[in-house]
Design a protein around this motif. Structure first.
Motif, PDB file in Angstrom:
ATOM      1  N   ARG A 193       0.920  -1.112  -0.171  1.00 63.34           N
ATOM      2  CA  ARG A 193      -0.170   0.116  -0.352  1.00 63.34           C
ATOM      3  C   ARG A 193       1.067   0.733   0.377  1.00 63.34           C
ATOM      4  NH1 ARG A 193      -5.375  -1.298   0.440  1.00 63.34           N
ATOM      5  NH2 ARG A 193      -5.709  -2.906   1.305  1.00 63.34           N
ATOM      6  N   ALA A 194       2.079   1.199   0.100  1.00 63.75           N
ATOM      7  CA  ALA A 194       3.036   2.669  -0.420  1.00 63.75           C
ATOM      8  C   ALA A 194       4.488   1.973  -0.845  1.00 63.75           C
ATOM      9  CB  ALA A 194       3.372   2.238   1.380  1.00 63.75           C
ATOM     10  N   ARG A 195       4.097   1.522  -1.881  1.00 66.55           N
ATOM     11  CA  ARG A 195       5.218   1.062  -2.986  1.00 66.55           C
ATOM     12  C   ARG A 195       5.807   2.267  -3.243  1.00 66.55           C
ATOM     13  NH1 ARG A 195       1.672  -3.184  -5.977  1.00 66.55           N
ATOM     14  NH2 ARG A 195       1.311  -4.825  -4.554  1.00 66.55           N
ATOM     15  N   GLY A 196       5.500   2.967  -3.676  1.00 66.07           N
ATOM     16  CA  GLY A 196       6.055   4.144  -3.275  1.00 66.07           C
ATOM     17  C   GLY A 196       7.136   4.805  -2.874  1.00 66.07           C
ATOM     18  N   THR A 197       6.988   4.293  -2.159  1.00 65.27           N
ATOM     19  CA  THR A 197       7.359   5.186  -0.545  1.00 65.27           C
ATOM     20  C   THR A 197       9.376   4.321  -0.280  1.00 65.27           C
ATOM     21  OG1 THR A 197       6.111   6.386   0.365  1.00 65.27           O
ATOM     22  CG2 THR A 197       7.093   6.111   1.513  1.00 65.27           C
ATOM     23  N   ALA A 198       8.197   3.535  -0.844  1.00 60.08           N
ATOM     24  CA  ALA A 198       9.677   2.552   0.014  1.00 60.08           C
ATOM     25  C   ALA A 198      10.703   2.090  -0.434  1.00 60.08           C
ATOM     26  CB  ALA A 198       8.657   0.439   0.436  1.00 60.08           C
ATOM     27  N   SER A 199      10.204   2.317  -2.176  1.00 62.10           N
ATOM     28  CA  SER A 199      10.910   2.163  -3.528  1.00 62.10           C
ATOM     29  C   SER A 199      11.563   3.770  -2.900  1.00 62.10           C
ATOM     30  CB  SER A 199      10.368   1.876  -4.817  1.00 62.10           C
ATOM     31  OG  SER A 199       9.593   2.829  -5.194  1.00 62.10           O
ATOM     32  N   GLY A 200      10.625   4.566  -2.866  1.00 62.86           N
ATOM     33  CA  GLY A 200      11.322   5.660  -3.157  1.00 62.86           C
ATOM     34  C   GLY A 200      12.959   5.903  -2.187  1.00 62.86           C
ATOM     35  N   LEU A 380      10.261  12.166  -2.114  1.00 60.32           N
ATOM     36  CA  LEU A 380       8.717  12.771  -1.926  1.00 60.32           C
ATOM     37  C   LEU A 380       8.466  12.599  -3.575  1.00 60.32           C
ATOM     38  CD1 LEU A 380       8.363  15.809  -1.873  1.00 60.32           C
ATOM     39  CD2 LEU A 380       9.675  16.906  -3.406  1.00 60.32           C
ATOM     40  N   VAL A 381       8.832  11.907  -4.365  1.00 52.23           N
ATOM     41  CA  VAL A 381       8.276  11.637  -5.515  1.00 52.23           C
ATOM     42  C   VAL A 381       7.508  10.075  -5.494  1.00 52.23           C
ATOM     43  CG1 VAL A 381       7.870  11.291  -7.732  1.00 52.23           C
ATOM     44  CG2 VAL A 381       9.470  13.002  -7.282  1.00 52.23           C
ATOM     45  N   GLY A 382       8.438   8.977  -4.685  1.00 54.14           N
ATOM     46  CA  GLY A 382       7.577   8.423  -4.433  1.00 54.14           C
ATOM     47  C   GLY A 382       6.185   8.228  -3.664  1.00 54.14           C
ATOM     48  N   VAL A 383       6.298   9.203  -2.604  1.00 54.89           N
ATOM     49  CA  VAL A 383       5.228   9.381  -0.986  1.00 54.89           C
ATOM     50  C   VAL A 383       4.076  10.229  -2.488  1.00 54.89           C
ATOM     51  CG1 VAL A 383       4.401  11.429   0.717  1.00 54.89           C
ATOM     52  CG2 VAL A 383       7.078   9.562   0.885  1.00 54.89           C
ATOM     53  N   MET A 384       4.090  10.964  -3.148  1.00 54.26           N
ATOM     54  CA  MET A 384       3.904  11.826  -4.080  1.00 54.26           C
ATOM     55  C   MET A 384       3.015  10.863  -3.963  1.00 54.26           C
ATOM     56  SD  MET A 384       5.311  15.154  -5.080  1.00 54.26           S
ATOM     57  CE  MET A 384       4.180  15.728  -6.297  1.00 54.26           C
ATOM     58  N   MET A 437      10.635   5.725  -8.229  1.00 54.86           N
ATOM     59  CA  MET A 437       8.405   5.695  -8.195  1.00 54.86           C
ATOM     60  C   MET A 437       8.004   5.176 -10.055  1.00 54.86           C
ATOM     61  SD  MET A 437       6.222   8.804 -10.587  1.00 54.86           S
ATOM     62  CE  MET A 437       4.594   7.754 -10.532  1.00 54.86           C
ATOM     63  N   ILE A 438       9.218   4.406 -10.278  1.00 51.26           N
ATOM     64  CA  ILE A 438       9.109   3.275 -11.357  1.00 51.26           C
ATOM     65  C   ILE A 438       8.581   2.577 -10.651  1.00 51.26           C
ATOM     66  CG2 ILE A 438      11.024   3.127 -11.442  1.00 51.26           C
ATOM     67  CD1 ILE A 438       8.977   3.699 -14.723  1.00 51.26           C
ATOM     68  N   ALA A 440       7.243   0.895  -8.295  1.00 51.11           N
ATOM     69  CA  ALA A 440       5.359   0.798  -8.233  1.00 51.11           C
ATOM     70  C   ALA A 440       4.763   0.562  -8.902  1.00 51.11           C
ATOM     71  CB  ALA A 440       5.561   2.118  -6.964  1.00 51.11           C
ATOM     72  N   PHE A 441       5.329   2.180 -10.556  1.00 47.99           N
ATOM     73  CA  PHE A 441       3.935   1.805 -11.116  1.00 47.99           C
ATOM     74  C   PHE A 441       4.686   0.455 -12.077  1.00 47.99           C
ATOM     75  CE2 PHE A 441       3.652   6.074 -13.938  1.00 47.99           C
ATOM     76  CZ  PHE A 441       1.977   5.200 -14.804  1.00 47.99           C
ATOM     77  N   LEU A 442       4.855   0.090 -12.136  1.00 43.44           N
ATOM     78  CA  LEU A 442       5.118  -1.261 -13.060  1.00 43.44           C
ATOM     79  C   LEU A 442       4.869  -1.856 -12.573  1.00 43.44           C
ATOM     80  CD1 LEU A 442       8.917  -1.256 -14.213  1.00 43.44           C
ATOM     81  CD2 LEU A 442       7.573  -0.485 -15.473  1.00 43.44           C
ATOM     82  N   SER A 443       5.303  -1.981 -11.309  1.00 40.46           N
ATOM     83  CA  SER A 443       3.823  -3.446  -9.817  1.00 40.46           C
ATOM     84  C   SER A 443       2.551  -3.043 -10.365  1.00 40.46           C
ATOM     85  CB  SER A 443       3.753  -3.075  -8.810  1.00 40.46           C
ATOM     86  OG  SER A 443       3.983  -4.156  -7.544  1.00 40.46           O
ATOM     87  N   ASP A 444       2.064  -1.609 -10.550  1.00 39.75           N
ATOM     88  CA  ASP A 444       0.190  -1.786 -10.212  1.00 39.75           C
ATOM     89  C   ASP A 444       0.317  -2.066 -11.508  1.00 39.75           C
ATOM     90  OD1 ASP A 444       0.734  -0.628  -7.557  1.00 39.75           O
ATOM     91  OD2 ASP A 444       0.755   1.348  -8.317  1.00 39.75           O
ATOM     92  N   MET A 445       1.042  -1.701 -12.698  1.00 37.15           N
ATOM     93  CA  MET A 445       0.092  -2.027 -14.254  1.00 37.15           C
ATOM     94  C   MET A 445       0.462  -3.510 -14.329  1.00 37.15           C
ATOM     95  SD  MET A 445       1.676   1.580 -15.743  1.00 37.15           S
ATOM     96  CE  MET A 445       0.632   0.736 -17.655  1.00 37.15           C
ATOM     97  N   PHE A 446       1.321  -4.061 -14.165  1.00 34.65           N
ATOM     98  CA  PHE A 446       1.638  -5.248 -14.496  1.00 34.65           C
ATOM     99  C   PHE A 446       1.723  -6.742 -13.136  1.00 34.65           C
ATOM    100  CE2 PHE A 446       3.640  -2.161 -17.552  1.00 34.65           C
ATOM    101  CZ  PHE A 446       2.443  -2.969 -18.143  1.00 34.65           C
TER     102      PHE A 446
END
Length: 607
Positions: A193-200, A380-384, A437-438, A440-446
């Motif tokens: 539920r916070a992949r962007g923050t974690a990967s960031g 920052l961008v990962g959290v956003m 964020m990339i 997390a973006f890929l995980s969400d999509m595929f």
């Protein structure tokens, strides 16, 4: 192996109904490659699951928060590759009989080789990383990275630049590619539920390493010698990563959704189906004359209705390659600037300027501050992206860089040193944020099972942008200088920033057409549909006017956007902005048709 295929748009979604067929014996090279890129799921044994409950040689009980500092430290060590520029001059002086000719500049090639190999390694080893324990791939990555440092020490001792290319460029580059991908994706899997923050946070370590190792490398070179510097540097990295990787392990089964969740964005319900589980229930509803139910979001990730998409299927989707182009566009400007910022500062505002003077801020401090913005942007961008959505944030990153590239030539023309640096630092936040964020973006999509593989392949854009972008920038500069221009000539940078602006504009358009939601990728197009986009969470589509329907334009005003459709009809096309209710009704009708189709095909296969 026999697969039931359902083609939706340009994505092919498979429902595996039989695992025996007549192609099992045909294991040619092509079939082996297809099989390798089609199975990317990690299947631990029960004993391995029990062992993963404890980390650090089985002494400490695993906690989710532990993987973040461990990932930061590992990425910090791998980030030392970005401090390679410190080695260029000492190595060139050492290996060349004449420091100026003929080998001047040959050490810089090592960095380009390492980045090129990083992306290629991620693309090749991505499926293997995904199907194996992250600690295994992490250890292999750090051992290979350490071997590259040992080979580099031997290369500079023997003054063999070709051996340096092999040792640091090829060998260390392979270790870097394996370790970079495996660490970031292992960290992000613990926080669905916070992949962007974690990967960031994990990628932040890579930016921190590039910042810190500039000073570390300089101190080692000044106080020892080059061979010993590589030995010490490699040993420090090896020790830190070997300890940190002991805290890296996969989350327990069921921690992440088993596939891609089909979500109605902006609603509290989940309208979902799966080719493996949900069609049976939907088919029963269809048989009774009812539409499939909108399924309430379930608390357990393992219970959420999902659609399984393999890596091979993901790579057949146009959305992956549109995102690839957007990612490349997001990083090309700063990749060029990072390697040329001291040169830009000196030529435009320093001793090489039209009016030579000391710049208001030394170049090495400006580079260090840029590294800090790089680190900050990744988190920052990962959290956003967790709060606002991946596609929205990525479009903001590209839009910000468009603004930067428009105003940078103006700042240069006005002679505004701080305006120039401020714009560069703003773009650096976008650059670091894209890397953050990339995954997390890929995980969400595929799907989470494809993250390492998709991430590894998309990193080839990093290699292309750094090599092609750097060569294009240098080639344009050298061409102007060869024809009598000076380093302070604004035309040099106007031309360079113009082609970069064109690349970023193309990337923005590509990102605009990325169907980030699995629902958008599955939804079939209408027969006369020209374009469909999701704008502010709602579907906007353009339909061609059929013969006999042309005439005067008509417009239906949108007084209440939540209840009434916006429609504008012209002589040649219709423009529609659907409400959530209309989209949901069409979606449930589509699910019913899919369910009936699946039941009919299953009955036909059984009969």
């Amino acid at each position: 192996m026999v697969n039931h295929q359902e083609t939706v748009g340009d994505s092919i979604l498979f429902s595996r109904v039989s695992l025996q067929g007549d192609c099992c014996g045909k294991q040619g090279l092509l079939s082996m490659i297809i099989d390798y890129y089609s199975h990317t799921e990690y299947r631990p044994t029960r004993e391995q699951i029990e062992r993963d409950r404890f980390v650090f040689f089985g002494l400490i009980r695993c906690q989710p928060w532990m993987v973040i500092p461990a990932g930061i430290l590992i990425q910090f060590c791998y980030g030392s590759v970005y401090a390679w520029s410190i080695f260029n001059s000492p190595i060139n002086r050492l290996v060349a009989a004449n420091p100026d000719e003929p080998n001047k500049g040959s050490a810089e090639i090592t960095f380009y080789i390492a980045l090129g190999v990083l992306g290629l390694t991620g693309a090749i080893f991505g499926p293997w990383i995904e199907t194996n324990h992250p600690r295994k791939s992490g250890i292999i990555g750090l051992v290979v990275f350490f071997s590259g440092h040992l080979t580099s020490a031997l290369a500079v001792y023997m003054r063999m630049i070709s051996l340096l290319y092999f040792g640091y460029g090829l060998v260390a580059g392979i270790g870097l590619g394996i370790g970079y991908v495996s660490t970031i994706d292992a960290v992000s899997k613990w926080w669905p539920r916070a992949r962007g923050t974690a990967s960031g946070c994990a990628v932040m370590g890579f930016g921190g390493g590039s910042l810190a190792f500039s000073a570390i490398n300089k101190w080692l070179i000044d106080n020892t010698n080059l061979p010993l510097t590589f030995l010490i540097l490699g040993s420090i990295n090896f020790a830190v990563m070997l300890i940190s990787v002991q805290f890296i392990c996969p989350p327990p089964p069921g921690h992440n959704p088993d596939g891609v969740v089909v979500v109605d964005e902006g609603d509290e319900t989940t309208a979902a189906t799966t080719t493996r589980h949900a069609f049976g229930r939907d088919g029963a509803d269809a048989e009774k004359g009812r539409r499939p139910r909108a399924l309430a979001a379930l608390p357990s990730a393992a219970q959420r209705q999902t659609l399984s998409v393999s890596l091979a299927e993901a790579l057949q989707s146009r959305d992956y390659w549109l995102l690839y182009m957007a990612f490349l566009a997001n990083i090309v400007f700063c990749l060029v600037v990072i390697s040329n910022l001291p040169r830009l500062i000196d030529g435009l505002f320093g001793m090489g300027a039209r009016n030579p003077r000391q710049p208001p801020l030394p170049a090495y401090i400006a580079v260090s501050i840029e590294g800090a913005f790089n680190m900050f942007g990744r988190v920052l961008v990962g959290v956003m992206s967790d709060l606002l959505g991946r596609k929205t944030v990525f479009l903001l990153l590209l839009a910000a860089q468009i603004v930067v590239l428009v105003f940078v030539p103006i700042a240069i023309h006005a002679g505004s040193f701080w305006g120039f640096l401020g714009l560069v630092w703003a773009a650096t936040i976008c650059y670091g944020g894209g890397f953050g964020m990339i995954p997390a973006f890929l995980s969400d999509m595929f799907g989470i099972n494809n993250t390492s593989s998709c991430h590894g392949i998309i990193l080839t854009a990093w290699s292309i942008a750094s090599i092609a972008g750097g060569l294009a920038f240098t080639g344009i500069v050298n061409n102007f200088l060869a024809h009598g221009a000076h380093a302070y000539d604004e035309r040099i940078y106007a031309v360079n920033f113009a082609w970069m602006l064109a690349v970023v504009l193309i990337g923005f358009v590509c990102c605009l057409f990325v169907r980030a939601s699995i629902r958008d990728r599955m939804f079939p197009a209408l027969p006369n549909q020209i374009l469909r986009l999701r704008v502010f969470g709602r579907v906007f589509r353009v339909l061609g006017v059929r013969a006999g329907r042309s005439g005067a334009s008509a417009e239906e005003p949108c007084a209440d956007s939540s209840r009434q459709r916006c429609r504008l009809r012209t002589r040649f096309a219709e423009f529609e902005y659907l409400t959530k209710a209309e989209e949901q009704a069409a979606w449930e009708e589509y699910l019913t048709l899919r369910a009936v189709q699946h039941r009919l095909m299953t009955e036909h296969a059984a009969g």
